[in-house]
Enzyme design. Structure first.
Site, PDB file in Angstrom:
ATOM      1  N   GLY A 157       0.436  -7.029   0.536  1.00 43.54           N
ATOM      2  CA  GLY A 157      -0.651  -7.599   1.322  1.00 43.54           C
ATOM      3  C   GLY A 157      -1.991  -7.599   0.606  1.00 43.54           C
TER       4      GLY A 157
ATOM      5  N   ASN B 106      -5.027 -10.403   1.327  1.00 43.48           N
ATOM      6  CA  ASN B 106      -5.942  -9.979   2.389  1.00 43.48           C
ATOM      7  C   ASN B 106      -7.406 -10.121   1.982  1.00 43.48           C
ATOM      8  OD1 ASN B 106      -6.748  -7.536   1.130  1.00 43.48           O
ATOM      9  ND2 ASN B 106      -4.990  -6.450   1.988  1.00 43.48           N
ATOM     10  N   GLY B 107      -8.277  -9.935   2.989  1.00 46.01           N
ATOM     11  CA  GLY B 107      -9.702 -10.147   2.799  1.00 46.01           C
ATOM     12  C   GLY B 107     -10.411  -8.954   2.190  1.00 46.01           C
TER      13      GLY B 107
ATOM     14  N   GLU C  30     -14.473  -9.201  13.748  1.00 50.29           N
ATOM     15  CA  GLU C  30     -14.986  -9.538  12.427  1.00 50.29           C
ATOM     16  C   GLU C  30     -15.576 -10.923  12.423  1.00 50.29           C
ATOM     17  OE1 GLU C  30     -11.546  -9.352  10.258  1.00 50.29           O
ATOM     18  OE2 GLU C  30     -11.603  -7.180  10.334  1.00 50.29           O
TER      19      GLU C  30
ATOM     20  N   MET D 131     -11.089  -6.170   3.371  1.00 48.70           N
ATOM     21  CA  MET D 131     -11.912  -5.355   4.282  1.00 48.70           C
ATOM     22  C   MET D 131     -11.296  -3.969   4.404  1.00 48.70           C
ATOM     23  SD  MET D 131     -12.928  -8.104   7.150  1.00 48.70           S
ATOM     24  CE  MET D 131     -11.540  -9.122   6.851  1.00 48.70           C
TER      25      MET D 131
ATOM     26  N   ASN E 285      -9.258  -2.899  10.654  1.00 51.97           N
ATOM     27  CA  ASN E 285      -8.300  -3.412   9.660  1.00 51.97           C
ATOM     28  C   ASN E 285      -7.513  -2.222   9.099  1.00 51.97           C
ATOM     29  OD1 ASN E 285     -11.052  -4.490   9.730  1.00 51.97           O
ATOM     30  ND2 ASN E 285     -10.074  -6.249   8.824  1.00 51.97           N
TER      31      ASN E 285
ATOM     32  N   TYR F 282       0.812  -1.229   0.000  1.00 51.72           N
ATOM     33  CA  TYR F 282       0.000   0.000   0.000  1.00 51.72           C
ATOM     34  C   TYR F 282       0.843   1.275   0.000  1.00 51.72           C
ATOM     35  CZ  TYR F 282      -3.911  -3.081   0.557  1.00 51.72           C
ATOM     36  OH  TYR F 282      -4.834  -4.060   0.316  1.00 51.72           O
ATOM     37  N   GLY F 283       1.787   1.379   0.971  1.00 54.59           N
ATOM     38  CA  GLY F 283       2.604   2.590   1.066  1.00 54.59           C
ATOM     39  C   GLY F 283       3.374   2.836  -0.222  1.00 54.59           C
TER      40      GLY F 283
ATOM     41  N   GLY G  66       2.962   0.431   6.877  1.00 48.38           N
ATOM     42  CA  GLY G  66       2.322   0.165   8.162  1.00 48.38           C
ATOM     43  C   GLY G  66       3.221   0.403   9.356  1.00 48.38           C
TER      44      GLY G  66
ATOM     45  N   HIS H 285      -2.140  -8.171  11.229  1.00 49.56           N
ATOM     46  CA  HIS H 285      -2.040  -6.705  11.122  1.00 49.56           C
ATOM     47  C   HIS H 285      -0.817  -6.146  11.857  1.00 49.56           C
ATOM     48  CE1 HIS H 285      -6.776  -6.673  10.865  1.00 49.56           C
ATOM     49  NE2 HIS H 285      -6.209  -7.166   9.778  1.00 49.56           N
TER      50      HIS H 285
ATOM     51  N   GLU I 210      10.634  -5.536  -5.639  1.00 52.33           N
ATOM     52  CA  GLU I 210       9.711  -6.407  -4.908  1.00 52.33           C
ATOM     53  C   GLU I 210      10.328  -7.803  -4.769  1.00 52.33           C
ATOM     54  OE1 GLU I 210       6.709  -6.378  -3.204  1.00 52.33           O
ATOM     55  OE2 GLU I 210       7.244  -8.496  -2.980  1.00 52.33           O
TER      56      GLU I 210
HETATM   57  P1  FAE Z   1       2.689  -4.748   2.523  1.00 47.47           P
HETATM   58  O1  FAE Z   1       1.365  -4.670   1.875  1.00 47.47           O
HETATM   59  O2  FAE Z   1       2.955  -5.840   3.452  1.00 47.47           O
HETATM   60  O3  FAE Z   1       3.793  -4.649   1.392  1.00 47.47           O
HETATM   61  C1  FAE Z   1       5.157  -4.822   1.636  1.00 47.47           C
HETATM   62  C2  FAE Z   1       5.788  -5.370   0.374  1.00 47.47           C
HETATM   63  O4  FAE Z   1       7.209  -5.273   0.482  1.00 47.47           O
HETATM   64  C3  FAE Z   1       5.483  -6.846   0.127  1.00 47.47           C
HETATM   65  O5  FAE Z   1       5.085  -7.023  -1.197  1.00 47.47           O
HETATM   66  C4  FAE Z   1       6.810  -7.545   0.419  1.00 47.47           C
HETATM   67  O6  FAE Z   1       7.011  -8.723  -0.329  1.00 47.47           O
HETATM   68  C5  FAE Z   1       7.819  -6.473   0.041  1.00 47.47           C
HETATM   69  N1  FAE Z   1       9.098  -6.592   0.747  1.00 47.47           N
HETATM   70  C6  FAE Z   1       9.288  -6.818   2.057  1.00 47.47           C
HETATM   71  N2  FAE Z   1      10.615  -6.833   2.357  1.00 47.47           N
HETATM   72  C7  FAE Z   1      11.260  -6.578   1.159  1.00 47.47           C
HETATM   73  C8  FAE Z   1      12.632  -6.471   0.809  1.00 47.47           C
HETATM   74  N3  FAE Z   1      13.601  -6.586   1.717  1.00 47.47           N
HETATM   75  N4  FAE Z   1      12.937  -6.263  -0.490  1.00 47.47           N
HETATM   76  C9  FAE Z   1      11.962  -6.131  -1.431  1.00 47.47           C
HETATM   77  N5  FAE Z   1      10.643  -6.230  -1.135  1.00 47.47           N
HETATM   78  C10 FAE Z   1      10.301  -6.442   0.153  1.00 47.47           C
HETATM   79  O7  FAE Z   1       3.002  -3.382   3.360  1.00 47.47           O
HETATM   80  N6  FAE Z   1      -5.845  -5.420   6.208  1.00 47.47           N
HETATM   81  C11 FAE Z   1      -7.012  -4.790   5.979  1.00 47.47           C
HETATM   82  O8  FAE Z   1      -7.091  -3.563   6.103  1.00 47.47           O
HETATM   83  N7  FAE Z   1      -8.127  -5.513   5.589  1.00 47.47           N
HETATM   84  C12 FAE Z   1      -8.111  -6.868   5.459  1.00 47.47           C
HETATM   85  O9  FAE Z   1      -9.098  -7.481   5.090  1.00 47.47           O
HETATM   86  C13 FAE Z   1      -6.889  -7.544   5.752  1.00 47.47           C
HETATM   87  N8  FAE Z   1      -6.814  -8.898   5.686  1.00 47.47           N
HETATM   88  C14 FAE Z   1      -5.602  -9.515   5.816  1.00 47.47           C
HETATM   89  C15 FAE Z   1      -5.504 -10.896   5.617  1.00 47.47           C
HETATM   90  C16 FAE Z   1      -4.268 -11.520   5.663  1.00 47.47           C
HETATM   91  C17 FAE Z   1      -4.168 -13.004   5.460  1.00 47.47           C
HETATM   92  C18 FAE Z   1      -3.095 -10.744   5.905  1.00 47.47           C
HETATM   93  C19 FAE Z   1      -1.733 -11.394   5.934  1.00 47.47           C
HETATM   94  C20 FAE Z   1      -3.182  -9.379   6.114  1.00 47.47           C
HETATM   95  C21 FAE Z   1      -4.429  -8.757   6.078  1.00 47.47           C
HETATM   96  N9  FAE Z   1      -4.536  -7.380   6.242  1.00 47.47           N
HETATM   97  C22 FAE Z   1      -5.747  -6.762   6.075  1.00 47.47           C
HETATM   98  C23 FAE Z   1      -3.366  -6.541   6.543  1.00 47.47           C
HETATM   99  C24 FAE Z   1      -2.899  -5.738   5.326  1.00 47.47           C
HETATM  100  O10 FAE Z   1      -2.773  -6.563   4.211  1.00 47.47           O
HETATM  101  C25 FAE Z   1      -1.574  -5.053   5.678  1.00 47.47           C
HETATM  102  O11 FAE Z   1      -1.797  -4.211   6.783  1.00 47.47           O
HETATM  103  C26 FAE Z   1      -1.025  -4.236   4.524  1.00 47.47           C
HETATM  104  O12 FAE Z   1      -0.795  -5.032   3.394  1.00 47.47           O
HETATM  105  C27 FAE Z   1       0.286  -3.563   4.939  1.00 47.47           C
HETATM  106  O13 FAE Z   1       0.635  -2.659   3.921  1.00 47.47           O
HETATM  107  P2  FAE Z   1       2.124  -2.126   3.799  1.00 47.47           P
HETATM  108  O14 FAE Z   1       2.173  -1.087   2.763  1.00 47.47           O
HETATM  109  O15 FAE Z   1       2.609  -1.794   5.166  1.00 47.47           O
END
Ligand code: FAE
Length: 575
Positions: free
Chosen positions: A166, A170-171, A423, A173, A552, A77-78, A542, A514, A97
């Site tokens: 993520g 993710n779901g 939820e 939500m 969420n 997201y960020g 995050g 989360h 990535e």
């Molecule tokens: P994120 O989306 O985790 O992205 C980080 C990216 O950086 C990933 O693609 C990694 O592979 C990549 N990365 C990490 N380290 C490195 C590195 N060293 N070099 C290159 N790439 C790297 O970060 N949240 C909701 O609001 N609603 C939901 O319904 C929900 N359901 C979820 C269900 C599951 C099963 C999970 C696991 C999480 C869920 N979440 C949900 C949480 C949400 O997906 C999470 O808060 C966000 O994705 C975090 O966003 P960021 O931008 O922090």
């Protein structure tokens, strides 16, 4: 001056800073269509060759020792917000990535996301079994799959891997936090401005919408939700419809049998093949369409290096004041290293997720290549109060068929002592076990601290039962109230034994979906996410949120990124 960060010569293996600046516009335009749009002879190649095709394409894109004006780490997201807003301002960006480009893999090899019931190797990041919260019986070969889990002694933290982060797993939500709680968590931000500008912007960009009421009320796939809602009301909870980014028109077509099924065929935590508007269909798609953004997959950033002005190339007789270098590992789909490269940049945006971003900073500090790191980095970490819970013996049928996309939550957030938001989650296994599943979100009374163990070369997390205590108590109260009002009992798929050896049936505080914090806005960074003590390093993910946001988190992560990037663009990219 000798280049002290790499043993490769820029002129042999890549392009130097000047060449890059000259060609950046052209290159970004050529590659800006993204990996997914590249023509490839590997189209329809069988899955077993996937590792070669994806990585070979990447190998030509990123040259060792090359300079990029802006590097973005991660594609969640960020990072997606950052890429779009910078690209719209005409600034070329390279996104690195560590996971797969799933769209490319689908085009090249027909690779699809795995269902939950019949998980295949693409479900899981580099392991030989699944790592879901329960029922991990499937075995397969190691592959750079969609769902990862980072295990600590007292908590397991889940993360999505691949272009889209993520959003793939993710779901969907999409919940805007309560205004009063947002103000409590971020007392220095202009709350009114966020609710007038950044939250509406994030929701619109992500494509957030509500489930149509007639579909919700009539579909057999949402019987589990309707029962959960009425049980919650009986137990004194306020039901809250949870908006989503899943396309409900598509879901209704799934129900009618006119399109391939995804949410109605148990797809979610290993990715959705249809229906869900993940980031590759929103922010990243728009960012790539500008022609300014290049995404490379299967590139893991290993270490960040501050250069203090001593980068350069003796043979070309120039010195380069590049601020940062990155040690990057290129891998194949079995996780094997193909190449180690060094890249250079002056503007580095970290969006690797709460643990990913914090790890990169702490590890680089521990290895002596980020010496001025603020002691706030690693602090104020939390699990957003996540506790999974389950009840069995539900009196009404929850339905054999359940949508994998949740639609309703139960709130007692205004309860001063035991605030909780729960939820109602699906259990889409094709049989009705009369078993209800929940993900509780609580306040985090005691935050954790992330560290880096140089001896074992790994991340550490100060998090144990003292951190879980209150959230376990709240969730047990929820189960008691639901059981007392409706019948049923604490389920058997989850249980937790606390530090005193007491068993807590029906709950599991070890599962964290989360992760939040580690590089908190206004503490480890300034008010716009600029990392303390480092000009040109920005945090966007995050890790900016201190431990908890009460719902969420990704809508909040998106809104914060919009706010930070807008201000940083205005102040740091002038001219
Ligand atoms: P994120 O989306 O985790 O992205 C980080 C990216 O950086 C990933 O693609 C990694 O592979 C990549 N990365 C990490 N380290 C490195 C590195 N060293 N070099 C290159 N790439 C790297 O970060 N949240 C909701 O609001 N609603 C939901 O319904 C929900 N359901 C979820 C269900 C599951 C099963 C999970 C696991 C999480 C869920 N979440 C949900 C949480 C949400 O997906 C999470 O808060 C966000 O994705 C975090 O966003 P960021 O931008 O922090």
């Amino acid at each position: 001056m000798t280049n002290n960060n790499t043993n490769s010569n820029a002129t042999n293996n890549g392009i130097n800073r000047r060449q890059f600046l000259q060609s950046s516009l052209t290159m970004a335009t050529v590659t800006g269509l993204g990996m997914s749009a590249c023509t490839t002879t590997a189209f329809n190649r069988p899955l077993k060759n996937a590792q070669n095709t994806a990585s070979n394409m990447n190998a030509d894109k990123v040259k060792d020792n090359a300079h990029y004006p802006v590097i973005i780490i991660g594609t969640g997201y960020g990072s997606a917000v950052t890429a779009l807003r910078l690209a719209e301002a005409g600034i070329p960006c390279l996104m690195l990535e560590m996971g797969l480009d799933w769209q490319l893999a689908k085009q090249q090899t027909g690779l699809k996301f795995s269902s939950m019931a019949w998980a295949e190797k693409q479900s899981t990041w580099l392991r030989t079994t699944t790592i879901a919260p329960f029922a991990n019986y499937r075995k397969f070969k190691k592959f750079t799959g969609a769902l990862d889990r980072i295990d600590f002694q007292h908590i397991n933290v889940y993360a999505g891997r691949g272009v889209g982060g993520g959003s793939l797993v993710n779901g969907g939500m999409s919940v805007t936090p309560r205004k009063d709680y947002f103000a409590e968590i971020f007392p220095t931000l202009d709350t009114d401005l966020f609710y007038a500008k950044y939250f509406p912007l994030a929701n619109a960009q992500l494509g957030v919408h509500s489930i149509p009421d007639d579909f919700y009320q009539s579909s057999k796939y949402y019987q589990f939700s309707r029962i959960g809602e009425s049980e919650g009301v009986k137990a004194g909870y306020i039901p809250v419809k949870v908006p989503n980014v899943y396309d409900y028109d598509y879901m209704q077509a799934e129900q009618a049998g006119t399109v391939p099924k995804s949410a109605l065929k148990d797809e979610v935590i290993y990715g959705n093949n249809y229906g869900k508007k993940d980031l590759t269909k929103t922010y990243l798609k728009q960012a790539l369409a500008t022609g300014k953004v290049t995404i490379v997959s299967l590139y893991k950033v290993e270490q960040l290096i501050e250069n203090n002005g001593n980068i350069g190339n003796e043979e070309e007789n120039y010195t380069d004041d590049t601020l940062y270098s990155l040690k990057v590992k290129q891998i194949n789909t079995q996780g094997e290293t193909i190449a180690i490269k060094t890249l250079h940049t002056d503007k580095l945006f970290l969006g690797a997720g709460s643990l990913g971003t914090t790890e990169l900073l702490l590890k680089s500090h521990a290895k002596g290549t980020l010496t001025r790191l603020d002691s706030q980095v690693g602090k104020h970490w939390g699990n957003n109060g996540n506790v999974m819970a389950t009840r069995s013996g539900i009196k009404s049928s929850l339905g054999r068929k359940q949508s994998s996309i949740p639609a309703v939550g139960l709130s007692k957030w205004t309860d001063d002592k035991q605030a909780i938001f729960v939820e109602v989650a699906p259990f889409p296994i094709g049989i009705d076990l009369r078993m209800a599943l929940y993900l509780a979100i609580n306040r985090v009374e005691k935050t954790g601290t992330i560290g880096y163990d140089t001896k074992d070369d790994k991340l550490t997390l100060d998090w144990d039962d003292r951190h879980n205590q209150q959230m376990v108590k709240n969730t047990e109260r929820f189960l008691d109230e639901m059981n007392n009002a409706n019948g049923g009992h604490d389920g058997s798929i989850f249980s937790h034994i606390d530090a005193q050896g007491k068993k807590h049936q029906g709950v599991n505080p070890k599962i964290c979906y989360h992760p939040l914090g580690g590089c908190v806005l206004g503490k480890a960074t300034d008010k716009f996410g600029r990392l303390n003590n480092y000009q040109g390093i920005y945090i966007t993910d995050g890790s900016l949120i201190p431990a908890s946001i009460g719902v969420n988190p990704y809508v909040t992560i998106t809104a914060l990124a919009e706010y930070c990037v807008e201000n940083v663009l205005a102040e740091d990219f002038v001219g």
